[in-house]
Design a protein around this motif. Sequence first.
Motif, PDB file in Angstrom:
ATOM      1  N   GLN A  76      63.119  19.296  -5.632  1.00 21.65           N
ATOM      2  CA  GLN A  76      64.389  19.653  -6.270  1.00 21.65           C
ATOM      3  C   GLN A  76      64.155  20.737  -7.318  1.00 21.65           C
ATOM      4  OE1 GLN A  76      67.434  18.466  -5.484  1.00 21.65           O
ATOM      5  NE2 GLN A  76      66.591  17.120  -3.893  1.00 21.65           N
ATOM      6  N   PRO A  77      65.157  21.574  -7.584  1.00 18.20           N
ATOM      7  CA  PRO A  77      65.016  22.541  -8.684  1.00 18.20           C
ATOM      8  C   PRO A  77      64.813  21.820 -10.010  1.00 18.20           C
ATOM      9  CG  PRO A  77      66.948  23.040  -7.329  1.00 18.20           C
ATOM     10  CD  PRO A  77      66.457  21.689  -6.898  1.00 18.20           C
ATOM     11  N   LEU A  78      64.121  22.467 -10.943  1.00 18.73           N
ATOM     12  CA  LEU A  78      63.868  21.850 -12.238  1.00 18.73           C
ATOM     13  C   LEU A  78      65.151  21.503 -12.971  1.00 18.73           C
ATOM     14  CD1 LEU A  78      60.840  23.929 -13.592  1.00 18.73           C
ATOM     15  CD2 LEU A  78      60.821  21.603 -12.686  1.00 18.73           C
ATOM     16  N   GLU A  79      66.241  22.242 -12.696  1.00 24.18           N
ATOM     17  CA  GLU A  79      67.523  21.946 -13.333  1.00 24.18           C
ATOM     18  C   GLU A  79      68.032  20.561 -12.939  1.00 24.18           C
ATOM     19  OE1 GLU A  79      66.869  24.665 -11.612  1.00 24.18           O
ATOM     20  OE2 GLU A  79      66.827  26.213 -13.169  1.00 24.18           O
ATOM     21  N   LYS A  80      67.632  20.099 -11.747  1.00 25.43           N
ATOM     22  CA  LYS A  80      68.063  18.788 -11.262  1.00 25.43           C
ATOM     23  C   LYS A  80      67.023  17.702 -11.518  1.00 25.43           C
ATOM     24  CE  LYS A  80      71.022  20.412  -7.464  1.00 25.43           C
ATOM     25  NZ  LYS A  80      71.261  20.314  -5.993  1.00 25.43           N
ATOM     26  N   GLU A  81      65.778  18.084 -11.572  1.00 26.38           N
ATOM     27  CA  GLU A  81      64.695  17.103 -11.698  1.00 26.38           C
ATOM     28  C   GLU A  81      63.609  17.659 -12.594  1.00 26.38           C
ATOM     29  OE1 GLU A  81      62.342  14.154  -8.629  1.00 26.38           O
ATOM     30  OE2 GLU A  81      62.443  16.266  -8.092  1.00 26.38           O
ATOM     31  N   ALA A  82      63.711  17.327 -13.894  1.00 25.70           N
ATOM     32  CA  ALA A  82      62.723  17.808 -14.854  1.00 25.70           C
ATOM     33  C   ALA A  82      61.591  16.812 -15.041  1.00 25.70           C
ATOM     34  CB  ALA A  82      63.385  18.092 -16.200  1.00 25.70           C
ATOM     35  N   THR A 113      57.062  21.216 -14.700  1.00 25.11           N
ATOM     36  CA  THR A 113      57.259  22.607 -15.098  1.00 25.11           C
ATOM     37  C   THR A 113      56.923  23.470 -13.889  1.00 25.11           C
ATOM     38  OG1 THR A 113      54.986  23.085 -15.807  1.00 25.11           O
ATOM     39  CG2 THR A 113      56.419  21.997 -17.416  1.00 25.11           C
TER      40      THR A 113
END
Length: 201
Positions: A76-82, A113
């Motif tokens: 997932q993109p970091l915006e969705k899964e940090a 990251t």
Amino acid sequence: REPWIYGEAWMQRVKAVLDRRQQLLPYIYSTAYQVWSEGRPMLRPLFFLDPADAALRTDTSAFLLGDAILLAPVTQPLEKEAVKQVRLPKGTWYDAFTLERHAGGREVEIPLTLDRFPLFYREGAILPVDAGAGAEGLILLPGLTPSTFTVFSDDGETEAYRRGAGEKLRVELDARGVSFSGATRERELVLLLPRSLKLAQ
């Protein structure tokens, strides 16, 4: 396939991933020999290490690469899964980026990251690596329980390994030290031991 077109920062990230892959090629090669000689898969489900843990039987978010490496892909993109939740099999595991120690048999939270993803080495790991400049190395993470690993090498060109050719260097590791058997040639080995380890809370 052409990371340089995205600028220096991305080029360095791609280089770091390729460097890690290059470092681990001897481990991957020895694991491939394990596949051929023992019939054990290169990629393994987590429950291979702890069949009694019911949560691992349906866990498809992570996998084992050979005996000693656990990976949990980021999808997932970091915006969705940090942050990624990873359930570790029983035992002790080391974050490959920080060398932080984690007790297994439970879930851990790993911050994500662009330069870090869930990658763990199992306690007791014996990882043959490319130490750079043509040097052979071993990453060693000794534990209380003795462990062994067979480092396989051959001519890299023929199928002579099918007839038993190739060196099978057996490495044994415990809390007291490391020993070797089965060497067919002399060489220097760089032993890579962590300077300090910290236990995660």
